[in-house]
Design a protein around this motif. Structure first.
Motif, PDB file in Angstrom:
ATOM      1  N   GLU A  17     -30.858 -62.438 -42.321  1.00 49.51           N
ATOM      2  CA  GLU A  17     -29.696 -62.173 -43.182  1.00 49.51           C
ATOM      3  C   GLU A  17     -28.414 -62.665 -42.509  1.00 49.51           C
ATOM      4  O   GLU A  17     -27.552 -63.265 -43.163  1.00 49.51           O
ATOM      5  CB  GLU A  17     -29.605 -60.680 -43.473  1.00 49.51           C
ATOM      6  CG  GLU A  17     -30.705 -60.160 -44.392  1.00 49.51           C
ATOM      7  CD  GLU A  17     -30.566 -58.668 -44.626  1.00 49.51           C
ATOM      8  OE1 GLU A  17     -29.695 -58.055 -43.988  1.00 49.51           O
ATOM      9  OE2 GLU A  17     -31.315 -58.128 -45.452  1.00 49.51           O
ATOM     10  N   ASN A  18     -28.284 -62.439 -41.212  1.00 45.04           N
ATOM     11  CA  ASN A  18     -27.084 -62.873 -40.493  1.00 45.04           C
ATOM     12  C   ASN A  18     -26.982 -64.397 -40.440  1.00 45.04           C
ATOM     13  O   ASN A  18     -25.879 -64.961 -40.518  1.00 45.04           O
ATOM     14  CB  ASN A  18     -27.094 -62.303 -39.076  1.00 45.04           C
ATOM     15  CG  ASN A  18     -26.884 -60.800 -39.054  1.00 45.04           C
ATOM     16  OD1 ASN A  18     -26.297 -60.241 -39.974  1.00 45.04           O
ATOM     17  ND2 ASN A  18     -27.373 -60.143 -38.013  1.00 45.04           N
ATOM     18  N   ASP A  20     -28.101 -66.531 -42.685  1.00 44.61           N
ATOM     19  CA  ASP A  20     -27.662 -67.020 -43.996  1.00 44.61           C
ATOM     20  C   ASP A  20     -26.147 -66.921 -44.111  1.00 44.61           C
ATOM     21  O   ASP A  20     -25.483 -67.840 -44.621  1.00 44.61           O
ATOM     22  CB  ASP A  20     -28.335 -66.206 -45.115  1.00 44.61           C
ATOM     23  CG  ASP A  20     -29.828 -66.475 -45.198  1.00 44.61           C
ATOM     24  OD1 ASP A  20     -30.260 -67.532 -44.689  1.00 44.61           O
ATOM     25  OD2 ASP A  20     -30.554 -65.638 -45.763  1.00 44.61           O
ATOM     26  N   GLN A  21     -25.600 -65.799 -43.647  1.00 42.30           N
ATOM     27  CA  GLN A  21     -24.142 -65.654 -43.669  1.00 42.30           C
ATOM     28  C   GLN A  21     -23.494 -66.611 -42.681  1.00 42.30           C
ATOM     29  O   GLN A  21     -22.405 -67.151 -42.929  1.00 42.30           O
ATOM     30  CB  GLN A  21     -23.776 -64.196 -43.325  1.00 42.30           C
ATOM     31  CG  GLN A  21     -22.286 -63.894 -43.339  1.00 42.30           C
ATOM     32  CD  GLN A  21     -21.664 -64.085 -44.710  1.00 42.30           C
ATOM     33  OE1 GLN A  21     -22.272 -63.758 -45.726  1.00 42.30           O
ATOM     34  NE2 GLN A  21     -20.463 -64.659 -44.748  1.00 42.30           N
ATOM     35  N   ASP A  23     -24.480 -69.640 -41.860  1.00 42.09           N
ATOM     36  CA  ASP A  23     -24.375 -70.978 -42.468  1.00 42.09           C
ATOM     37  C   ASP A  23     -23.096 -71.093 -43.287  1.00 42.09           C
ATOM     38  O   ASP A  23     -22.349 -72.074 -43.183  1.00 42.09           O
ATOM     39  CB  ASP A  23     -25.590 -71.251 -43.355  1.00 42.09           C
ATOM     40  CG  ASP A  23     -26.807 -71.662 -42.540  1.00 42.09           C
ATOM     41  OD1 ASP A  23     -26.613 -72.171 -41.425  1.00 42.09           O
ATOM     42  OD2 ASP A  23     -27.939 -71.469 -43.021  1.00 42.09           O
ATOM     43  N   ARG A  24     -22.847 -70.083 -44.097  1.00 44.05           N
ATOM     44  CA  ARG A  24     -21.657 -70.117 -44.955  1.00 44.05           C
ATOM     45  C   ARG A  24     -20.378 -70.060 -44.124  1.00 44.05           C
ATOM     46  O   ARG A  24     -19.407 -70.758 -44.403  1.00 44.05           O
ATOM     47  CB  ARG A  24     -21.703 -68.960 -45.953  1.00 44.05           C
ATOM     48  CG  ARG A  24     -22.840 -69.055 -46.960  1.00 44.05           C
ATOM     49  CD  ARG A  24     -22.702 -68.020 -48.060  1.00 44.05           C
ATOM     50  NE  ARG A  24     -22.922 -66.667 -47.555  1.00 44.05           N
ATOM     51  CZ  ARG A  24     -24.112 -66.072 -47.539  1.00 44.05           C
ATOM     52  NH1 ARG A  24     -25.183 -66.731 -47.968  1.00 44.05           N
ATOM     53  NH2 ARG A  24     -24.245 -64.855 -47.086  1.00 44.05           N
ATOM     54  N   ASP A  25     -20.382 -69.220 -43.085  1.00 47.39           N
ATOM     55  CA  ASP A  25     -19.185 -69.093 -42.251  1.00 47.39           C
ATOM     56  C   ASP A  25     -18.889 -70.382 -41.486  1.00 47.39           C
ATOM     57  O   ASP A  25     -17.718 -70.776 -41.336  1.00 47.39           O
ATOM     58  CB  ASP A  25     -19.363 -67.934 -41.262  1.00 47.39           C
ATOM     59  CG  ASP A  25     -19.263 -66.572 -41.940  1.00 47.39           C
ATOM     60  OD1 ASP A  25     -18.780 -66.536 -43.091  1.00 47.39           O
ATOM     61  OD2 ASP A  25     -19.683 -65.565 -41.337  1.00 47.39           O
ATOM     62  N   VAL A  27     -19.662 -73.473 -42.377  1.00 46.11           N
ATOM     63  CA  VAL A  27     -19.140 -74.474 -43.321  1.00 46.11           C
ATOM     64  C   VAL A  27     -17.677 -74.194 -43.635  1.00 46.11           C
ATOM     65  O   VAL A  27     -16.825 -75.105 -43.663  1.00 46.11           O
ATOM     66  CB  VAL A  27     -19.997 -74.492 -44.606  1.00 46.11           C
ATOM     67  CG1 VAL A  27     -19.341 -75.387 -45.664  1.00 46.11           C
ATOM     68  CG2 VAL A  27     -21.402 -74.984 -44.299  1.00 46.11           C
ATOM     69  N   GLU A  28     -17.346 -72.905 -43.849  1.00 42.06           N
ATOM     70  CA  GLU A  28     -15.960 -72.539 -44.116  1.00 42.06           C
ATOM     71  C   GLU A  28     -15.083 -72.773 -42.886  1.00 42.06           C
ATOM     72  O   GLU A  28     -13.931 -73.180 -42.996  1.00 42.06           O
ATOM     73  CB  GLU A  28     -15.875 -71.074 -44.550  1.00 42.06           C
ATOM     74  CG  GLU A  28     -16.422 -70.799 -45.940  1.00 42.06           C
ATOM     75  CD  GLU A  28     -15.618 -71.517 -47.011  1.00 42.06           C
ATOM     76  OE1 GLU A  28     -14.381 -71.632 -46.856  1.00 42.06           O
ATOM     77  OE2 GLU A  28     -16.234 -71.984 -47.990  1.00 42.06           O
ATOM     78  N   ARG A  31     -13.894 -76.212 -42.564  1.00 41.65           N
ATOM     79  CA  ARG A  31     -12.781 -76.503 -43.474  1.00 41.65           C
ATOM     80  C   ARG A  31     -11.494 -75.845 -42.985  1.00 41.65           C
ATOM     81  O   ARG A  31     -10.414 -76.350 -43.209  1.00 41.65           O
ATOM     82  CB  ARG A  31     -13.114 -76.029 -44.888  1.00 41.65           C
ATOM     83  CG  ARG A  31     -14.254 -76.823 -45.542  1.00 41.65           C
ATOM     84  CD  ARG A  31     -14.705 -76.157 -46.822  1.00 41.65           C
ATOM     85  NE  ARG A  31     -13.577 -75.905 -47.717  1.00 41.65           N
ATOM     86  CZ  ARG A  31     -13.656 -75.160 -48.834  1.00 41.65           C
ATOM     87  NH1 ARG A  31     -14.801 -74.584 -49.141  1.00 41.65           N
ATOM     88  NH2 ARG A  31     -12.603 -75.001 -49.589  1.00 41.65           N
ATOM     89  N   ARG A  38     -13.193 -65.597 -38.928  1.00 36.94           N
ATOM     90  CA  ARG A  38     -14.528 -66.161 -39.079  1.00 36.94           C
ATOM     91  C   ARG A  38     -15.145 -66.455 -37.713  1.00 36.94           C
ATOM     92  O   ARG A  38     -16.346 -66.242 -37.504  1.00 36.94           O
ATOM     93  CB  ARG A  38     -14.490 -67.429 -39.913  1.00 36.94           C
ATOM     94  CG  ARG A  38     -14.180 -67.181 -41.375  1.00 36.94           C
ATOM     95  CD  ARG A  38     -14.500 -68.423 -42.211  1.00 36.94           C
ATOM     96  NE  ARG A  38     -14.003 -68.279 -43.564  1.00 36.94           N
ATOM     97  CZ  ARG A  38     -14.618 -67.565 -44.511  1.00 36.94           C
ATOM     98  NH1 ARG A  38     -15.741 -66.938 -44.228  1.00 36.94           N
ATOM     99  NH2 ARG A  38     -14.096 -67.475 -45.714  1.00 36.94           N
ATOM    100  N   LEU A  91     -24.492 -75.879 -36.296  1.00 38.58           N
ATOM    101  CA  LEU A  91     -25.417 -75.782 -37.421  1.00 38.58           C
ATOM    102  C   LEU A  91     -26.842 -76.100 -36.981  1.00 38.58           C
ATOM    103  O   LEU A  91     -27.806 -75.482 -37.453  1.00 38.58           O
ATOM    104  CB  LEU A  91     -24.979 -76.718 -38.541  1.00 38.58           C
ATOM    105  CG  LEU A  91     -23.730 -76.280 -39.324  1.00 38.58           C
ATOM    106  CD1 LEU A  91     -23.255 -77.391 -40.242  1.00 38.58           C
ATOM    107  CD2 LEU A  91     -24.024 -75.018 -40.129  1.00 38.58           C
TER     108      LEU A  91
END
Length: 721
Positions: A17-18, A20-21, A23-25, A27-28, A31, A38, A91
């Motif tokens: 679960e961590n 998956d989060q 990956d999103r963090d 990528v953000e 940016r 983050r 990543l």
């Protein structure tokens, strides 16, 4: 190994679960490189995975996350700026961590040659080795893509290709640990349980309506609904079950702090922490169990010097044990401390006005120990922040009984105390036996049900007897106290010769028979909370809605036993008939004359009765009472065997009724102080103490006991034995 497997499974679920989060963090973060929030979140996640993998000895996973954590630490502290190569490397680290987790799930170890860890570690270490001051990178915006050629990125690419292979090719059809679990809000589960409860009620109504129906399809559909609803109810109940270890998790800290505060040395032993219980019940028992543990430390386990002086090890042992028994969860809290002295408990209870001295004289040891649960009772000499305010044990019993449980205590002075708490598995839906009385229906929890007995005709007169003024049933050689449900509910007592339907019930170590008018059937009932107007009645534990829409009350077995004054029947009374050729004798052990003991052959005892003192009359010089449409002569046992007579204290007298061999003479009543026990022992009689009314003496239960010469005692009443 089971505990390790459970820990690893939880680690895998949380880590996936961590990730998956993560990956999103990442990528953000690519940016928005200046997002400190983050960065801190990503750092904490990798740090957690690293720490747990080190604890579980997953060395490759620990080495990988350690390097990644170091790089993230520099990014968080502003020593390094986020760049595309760093983002790509992080990543790749996340993908490799995910592959290692998959290997751990399959084989239990992270040593999988198919997952290439070293190339990714080399890339991360290369990025750490680069002098990348934060001032140089922002000046030429064109230079940002150039490090891609200089940084050894190519080794990262082959890591990506084999990643899915170990998981997909080894067992493509296997469901992962992440797919096997889902997080659900507790309120949603509670709503689901309520809905299943309503479904069970509706099912019961449909089943009742379909019983007399000629529609075959309706009957078939009702039976199918019955099956599906039962399976659904069982599955939903399992979702609310949680191990009792969650309640125990804070107890080591409680024991540690309190033992230091009290100057005790205590070893805490916990067994059965995986025993599951309904979540709502876990919350209800948390405080009572904590109080029982505190009570064992404060009142039970002695200081080290006191223990050594008593021949015990200086360190005491406090053990918690949980297990399933008869559809309930049993929790035992035991200590090897000083135990509870019944004499001291009784003296304090009388001193504080909890009971009278006459009541204490007639109480068994188990009843005396039960006084600690009375409101306002405390054995503490002074009030402290731990004990002495007279609240605690009564609250423990109240809270446990509120959820349909019970609490009992057993103790041996000098050896320790064991408190046993019985808790139902769930409060929502329970199997129950439906009985009828006075035109109403009542539900009895099946967890308390032992058997059903029907007695008719001459068997009623032969098997139902009177013992100490109460009805008992001689069932397979054992004496079973009888309680009339009609009388308990305020109705009339059944006629003596009327056929009896007896529901044999068990509550803790108390077993008794409940006499009912009708027995309907067994049903799964939905427990509804009882109205506040009836909460004070110990007879009822709740209510339910029956198949016809009418309300039925659920009987509280422990409450009925307490209201009726039923106590445990000694096992030694199980068989009063000595087998042929057996030299063991069944004896009724009595107390006469200020603690002196005497014994009568149990075969000579017809009944035990209690009479009010004002019922005793005189006929000439003899004492008599009116009894069963006749006259019962009385003889004071103490005076008959040459001891000072003390049996006339109090408002009641206890009488052993002996049926003489002469039918015309009838029975005689032998007045005693109280009955102590029923035992079956091999008697070795001694001539010591032989006198008028006493044939000799023997050691019974480690006490010298006079053996009563019944013929001589009865002769004093003027009745032939």
């Amino acid at each position: 190994m089971d505990d390790d497997a459970e820990i690893i499974a939880e680690f895998l679920v949380e880590s996936h679960e961590n990730l998956d989060q993560l990956d999103r963090d990442l990528v953000e973060l690519e940016r928005q490189p200046d997002s400190r929030e983050r960065l801190s979140s990503i750092f904490r996640t990798i740090h957690t995975i690293k720490g747990t993998s080190g604890f579980l000895a997953f060395n490759r996973l620990e080495a990988l996350t350690h390097v990644g954590e170091t790089l993230l630490s520099r990014l968080r502290d502003g020593e390094t700026e986020m760049t595309p190569p760093i983002a790509e490397a992080l990543l790749s680290m996340v993908d490799t961590v995910r592959a290692l987790l998959g290997a751990i799930e399959q084989s239990g170890t992270d040593v999988d040659p198919a997952v290439a860890v070293d190339p990714v570690v080399a890339v991360l270490e290369g990025l750490l080795a680069e002098p990348a001051p934060p001032v140089e990178t922002p000046e030429p915006p064109v230079e940002t893509p150039e490090p891609l050629a200089e940084t050894p990125v190519p080794p990262v690419e082959p890591v990506e290709t084999p990643e899915p292979e170990p998981v997909e090719t080894s067992e493509p059809e296997r469901r992962t640990v992440v797919d096997a679990s889902v997080r659900v809000d507790v309120d949603l589960l509670d709503d689901l349980v309520d809905l299943v409860g309503e479904l069970v009620l509706t099912r019961n109504q449909l089943l009742q309506r379909s019983l007399g129906s000629a529609d075959v399809e309706l009957v078939r559909a009702s039976q199918r609904l019955d099956l599906v609803a039962s399976e659904l109810q069982e599955s939903v109940m399992k979702t609310r079950m949680q191990p009792i270890g969650q309640v125990w998790s804070k107890l080591p800290r409680v024991v540690r702090d309190l033992s230091h505060q009290l100057g005790r040395e205590v070893e805490l032993v916990m067994e059965g922490h995986e025993t599951e219980l309904d979540r709502s019940l876990l919350e209800a028992v948390k405080d009572p169990l904590t109080h029982l543990v505190r009570n064992s430390l404060d009142h039970g386990i002695e200081p080290p010097d006191v223990r050594r002086a008593a021949g015990k090890p200086g360190k005491g042992t406090l053990s918690l044990r949980a297990y399933h028994e008869s559809g309930q969860v049993v929790v035992e809290i035991a200590d090897d401390g000083k135990g509870i002295d019944p004499a001291r408990i009784g003296a304090i209870a009388v001193e504080r006005g909890v009971i009278t001295r006459d009541q204490l004289a007639r109480m068994e040891q188990r009843e005396v120990l039960g006084l600690i649960f009375r409101p306002g009772f405390s054995t503490a000499a002074a009030v402290s922040n731990i004990s002495g305010r007279g609240v605690g044990m009564d609250v423990v019993r109240t809270n446990i009984e509120r959820i349909g449980g019970s609490v009992d205590v057993a103790s041996e002075p000098g050896r320790g105390t064991t408190t046993r708490v019985r808790i139902p598995l769930t409060l929502a839906i329970i199997p129950a036996l439906v009985v009828g009385e006075g035109g109403e229906r009542y539900a009895i929890p099946q967890a308390n049900l032992v058997e059903l007995v029907r007695i008719e005709g001459d068997d009623v007169r032969r098997q139902v007897e009177r013992l100490a003024g109460a009805a008992v049933l001689r069932l397979r050689g054992k004496l079973l106290p009888l309680v009339s449900l009609a009388e308990t509910l305020g109705g009339a007592q059944p006629a003596p010769d009327e056929a009896l339907t007896v529901v044999v019930l068990q509550s803790d170590d108390v077993r008794f028979g409940l006499c009912v008018s009708e027995v309907h059937d067994t049903q799964e009932i939905v427990v509804k909370p009882i109205g506040r107007q009836l909460k004070g009645l110990a007879t009822y534990a709740g209510a339910t809605i029956m198949g016809d829409g009418r309300v039925a009350l659920i009987l509280d077995v422990a409450g009925i036993a307490s209201t009726a004054g039923v106590s445990a029947v000694p096992d030694e009374a199980a068989d009063v008939r000595a087998s042929a050729g057996d030299d063991r004798q069944a004896l009724l052990v009595l107390e006469v004359a200020d603690g002196r003991r005497a014994a009568l052959p149990l075969a000579a005892v017809a009944r035990l009765e209690e009479f009010a003192q004002d019922r005793v009359e005189r006929s000439g010089t003899a004492e008599v009472v009116q009894y069963r449409d006749g006259i019962l002569p009385l003889v004071r046992l103490a005076a008959a065997i040459g001891l000072p007579d003390t049996s006339d204290r109090g408002e009641q007298i206890s009488v052993v009724v002996h049926e003489t061999s002469d039918a015309a003479a009838g029975a005689v009543g032998i007045v005693i102080d109280r009955v102590l026990d029923v035992v079956e022992v091999a008697v070795t009689a001694s001539q010591v103490g032989r006198r008028s009314g006493v044939s000799g003496s023997a050691v019974v239960q480690d006490r010298v006991t006079d053996l009563v010469d019944l013929a001589a005692v009865v002769a004093r009443s003027g009745v032939s034995a």
